[in-house]
Structures are given as C-alpha cells and as structure tokens.
Design a protein around this motif. Structure first.
Motif, PDB file in Angstrom:
ATOM      1  N   VAL A  99      20.149  13.871 -38.035  1.00 53.34           N
ATOM      2  CA  VAL A  99      20.263  14.586 -36.758  1.00 53.34           C
ATOM      3  C   VAL A  99      18.997  14.377 -35.932  1.00 53.34           C
ATOM      4  O   VAL A  99      19.058  14.018 -34.751  1.00 53.34           O
ATOM      5  N   TRP A 100      17.835  14.592 -36.542  1.00 52.45           N
ATOM      6  CA  TRP A 100      16.580  14.437 -35.811  1.00 52.45           C
ATOM      7  C   TRP A 100      16.340  12.994 -35.399  1.00 52.45           C
ATOM      8  O   TRP A 100      15.751  12.735 -34.348  1.00 52.45           O
ATOM      9  N   GLY A 101      16.798  12.056 -36.210  1.00 50.16           N
ATOM     10  CA  GLY A 101      16.693  10.650 -35.830  1.00 50.16           C
ATOM     11  C   GLY A 101      17.460  10.373 -34.546  1.00 50.16           C
ATOM     12  O   GLY A 101      16.951   9.731 -33.623  1.00 50.16           O
ATOM     13  N   VAL A 102      18.680  10.861 -34.472  1.00 52.59           N
ATOM     14  CA  VAL A 102      19.495  10.665 -33.262  1.00 52.59           C
ATOM     15  C   VAL A 102      18.835  11.340 -32.059  1.00 52.59           C
ATOM     16  O   VAL A 102      18.753  10.759 -30.969  1.00 52.59           O
ATOM     17  N   VAL A 103      18.351  12.553 -32.241  1.00 48.72           N
ATOM     18  CA  VAL A 103      17.715  13.286 -31.137  1.00 48.72           C
ATOM     19  C   VAL A 103      16.477  12.540 -30.636  1.00 48.72           C
ATOM     20  O   VAL A 103      16.309  12.335 -29.424  1.00 48.72           O
ATOM     21  N   THR A 104      15.614  12.115 -31.543  1.00 46.81           N
ATOM     22  CA  THR A 104      14.366  11.469 -31.121  1.00 46.81           C
ATOM     23  C   THR A 104      14.623  10.087 -30.517  1.00 46.81           C
ATOM     24  O   THR A 104      13.973   9.712 -29.535  1.00 46.81           O
ATOM     25  N   GLU A 105      15.573   9.353 -31.063  1.00 40.38           N
ATOM     26  CA  GLU A 105      15.864   8.022 -30.524  1.00 40.38           C
ATOM     27  C   GLU A 105      16.543   8.121 -29.162  1.00 40.38           C
ATOM     28  O   GLU A 105      16.267   7.316 -28.262  1.00 40.38           O
ATOM     29  N   ALA A 106      17.409   9.109 -28.998  1.00 40.89           N
ATOM     30  CA  ALA A 106      18.011   9.333 -27.680  1.00 40.89           C
ATOM     31  C   ALA A 106      16.928   9.730 -26.672  1.00 40.89           C
ATOM     32  O   ALA A 106      16.965   9.302 -25.513  1.00 40.89           O
ATOM     33  N   ALA A 107      15.962  10.524 -27.113  1.00 38.93           N
ATOM     34  CA  ALA A 107      14.854  10.913 -26.226  1.00 38.93           C
ATOM     35  C   ALA A 107      14.077   9.688 -25.762  1.00 38.93           C
ATOM     36  O   ALA A 107      13.724   9.586 -24.579  1.00 38.93           O
ATOM     37  N   CYS A 108      13.810   8.768 -26.668  1.00 41.04           N
ATOM     38  CA  CYS A 108      13.102   7.530 -26.291  1.00 41.04           C
ATOM     39  C   CYS A 108      13.864   6.805 -25.193  1.00 41.04           C
ATOM     40  O   CYS A 108      13.283   6.379 -24.186  1.00 41.04           O
ATOM     41  N   ALA A 109      15.170   6.651 -25.387  1.00 47.95           N
ATOM     42  CA  ALA A 109      15.993   5.899 -24.439  1.00 47.95           C
ATOM     43  C   ALA A 109      16.127   6.626 -23.106  1.00 47.95           C
ATOM     44  O   ALA A 109      15.930   6.039 -22.037  1.00 47.95           O
ATOM     45  N   VAL A 110      16.437   7.908 -23.151  1.00 51.38           N
ATOM     46  CA  VAL A 110      16.704   8.665 -21.918  1.00 51.38           C
ATOM     47  C   VAL A 110      15.430   8.878 -21.107  1.00 51.38           C
ATOM     48  O   VAL A 110      15.386   8.581 -19.898  1.00 51.38           O
ATOM     49  N   PHE A 111      14.387   9.377 -21.742  1.00 51.98           N
ATOM     50  CA  PHE A 111      13.164   9.665 -20.988  1.00 51.98           C
ATOM     51  C   PHE A 111      12.433   8.385 -20.590  1.00 51.98           C
ATOM     52  O   PHE A 111      11.829   8.311 -19.515  1.00 51.98           O
ATOM     53  N   GLY A 112      12.491   7.359 -21.447  1.00 50.74           N
ATOM     54  CA  GLY A 112      11.924   6.064 -21.067  1.00 50.74           C
ATOM     55  C   GLY A 112      12.655   5.461 -19.885  1.00 50.74           C
ATOM     56  O   GLY A 112      12.040   4.908 -18.966  1.00 50.74           O
ATOM     57  N   ALA A 113      13.991   5.576 -19.868  1.00 53.32           N
ATOM     58  CA  ALA A 113      14.774   5.075 -18.731  1.00 53.32           C
ATOM     59  C   ALA A 113      14.455   5.863 -17.455  1.00 53.32           C
ATOM     60  O   ALA A 113      14.391   5.283 -16.361  1.00 53.32           O
ATOM     61  N   ALA A 114      14.235   7.153 -17.599  1.00 53.46           N
ATOM     62  CA  ALA A 114      13.861   7.963 -16.432  1.00 53.46           C
ATOM     63  C   ALA A 114      12.509   7.517 -15.880  1.00 53.46           C
ATOM     64  O   ALA A 114      12.322   7.463 -14.650  1.00 53.46           O
ATOM     65  N   LEU A 115      11.584   7.184 -16.759  1.00 49.45           N
ATOM     66  CA  LEU A 115      10.295   6.652 -16.296  1.00 49.45           C
ATOM     67  C   LEU A 115      10.482   5.345 -15.540  1.00 49.45           C
ATOM     68  O   LEU A 115       9.877   5.131 -14.485  1.00 49.45           O
ATOM     69  N   LEU A 116      11.317   4.473 -16.074  1.00 50.78           N
ATOM     70  CA  LEU A 116      11.584   3.202 -15.393  1.00 50.78           C
ATOM     71  C   LEU A 116      12.262   3.445 -14.048  1.00 50.78           C
ATOM     72  O   LEU A 116      11.942   2.774 -13.057  1.00 50.78           O
ATOM     73  N   ALA A 117      13.182   4.388 -13.997  1.00 51.81           N
ATOM     74  CA  ALA A 117      13.899   4.676 -12.761  1.00 51.81           C
ATOM     75  C   ALA A 117      12.952   5.166 -11.670  1.00 51.81           C
ATOM     76  O   ALA A 117      13.168   4.894 -10.486  1.00 51.81           O
ATOM     77  N   ARG A 118      11.915   5.870 -12.058  1.00 49.61           N
ATOM     78  CA  ARG A 118      10.946   6.365 -11.069  1.00 49.61           C
ATOM     79  C   ARG A 118      10.196   5.226 -10.395  1.00 49.61           C
ATOM     80  O   ARG A 118       9.620   5.404  -9.331  1.00 49.61           O
ATOM     81  N   ARG A 119      10.211   4.045 -10.991  1.00 51.67           N
ATOM     82  CA  ARG A 119       9.536   2.895 -10.396  1.00 51.67           C
ATOM     83  C   ARG A 119      10.381   2.217  -9.322  1.00 51.67           C
ATOM     84  O   ARG A 119       9.882   1.389  -8.578  1.00 51.67           O
ATOM     85  N   ALA A 120      11.673   2.529  -9.263  1.00 48.80           N
ATOM     86  CA  ALA A 120      12.565   1.922  -8.275  1.00 48.80           C
ATOM     87  C   ALA A 120      12.138   2.359  -6.870  1.00 48.80           C
ATOM     88  O   ALA A 120      11.628   3.467  -6.694  1.00 48.80           O
ATOM     89  N   PRO A 121      12.363   1.510  -5.853  1.00 48.97           N
ATOM     90  CA  PRO A 121      11.896   1.836  -4.493  1.00 48.97           C
ATOM     91  C   PRO A 121      12.415   3.168  -3.945  1.00 48.97           C
ATOM     92  O   PRO A 121      11.685   3.864  -3.264  1.00 48.97           O
TER      93      PRO A 121
END
Length: 136
Positions: A99-121
C-alpha cells in the motif's frame, strides 16, 4: 513560490518513502531474489539521490522528470507483479508495504508532473484558475 516548494517537498517525500519501502521489502525477502533483489537496491539508492536533486537543483527540469519516471517505472513494475508477474514475483496487494509503495510511487509521479507542469508557459494562469485564453 510556496506552491513550488511544497510540490518539491512532496515529490522528495515520495521518493524517499519509496526507497524506504523497497529497503524494508529487500530486507524481508527480495535480497534472496537474484533479479528483483538488485532492482530493489537500485530504488533504495536512487530514491534519496533523486530527492536531493529535486530539492537542490531547482533551475532545471531533469530532476522533476526523473522523479516522474522513477514513480511510473516502479509503479509499472508493481502492476506487472500483480497481473502477469515480474521476473517470477507475483504480488497480491495485501501488505502495508505494498500500500505504501503505491502511495509513495504515485506521489512521485503526480507531484513531479505538477512541478513539470508549472514550467509550461501558461502554467501560472492555469494553476491559479485563470484558464486558457483569459486575461488576468
């Protein structure tokens, strides 16, 4: 600025959390597996390294992309282990570590993608609720 910092911290926590889960599982059973054991150790080392990069190297997109890739690749391997098997490992989603593996790995993907999205114009307007094509 505070949103960006919060996303960085959440991404880093996901990376370190995933590494911790993989260390626990490696100590439990994965160290005895010739293929999966070394892959778990890669996660144990890569998680904190990427977390430091996400926190320290704020001027570049590469650590953010690496965090997303880390989360998706690890989550993908887990999904394979649940469905068709992953190098002979078949999981059943029954343990706290899973369970914690899924939660932490989803966090990496979701929050990392949000960081990348903030770089968009248009990211500041989009994330602030301004929408596309609207004037502030």
């Amino acid at each position: 600025m505070a949103v960006g910092w919060a996303l960085r911290v959440l991404t880093a926590l996901g990376l370190v959390g995933s590494a911790w889960v993989h260390l626990v599982v490696w100590q439990d059973w994965a160290r005895d597996d010739d293929v999966v054991g070394p892959l778990f150790l890669v996660n144990v080392v890569a998680g904190p390294v990427l977390a430091l990069a996400v926190l320290a190297w704020r001027g570049h997109w590469l650590p953010e992309l690496a965090a997303v890739a880390f989360g998706l690749a690890t989550l993908g391997a887990y999904v394979l282990s649940l469905t068709v098997g992953f190098f002979g490992v078949a999981e059943q989603f029954r343990t706290d570590e899973e369970v914690w593996g899924v939660v932490t790995e989803a966090a990496c993907a979701v929050f990392g993608a949000a960081l990348l999205a903030r770089r968009a114009p248009n990211a500041p307007r989009l994330l602030a609720g301004g929408g596309v094509g609207r004037r502030p």
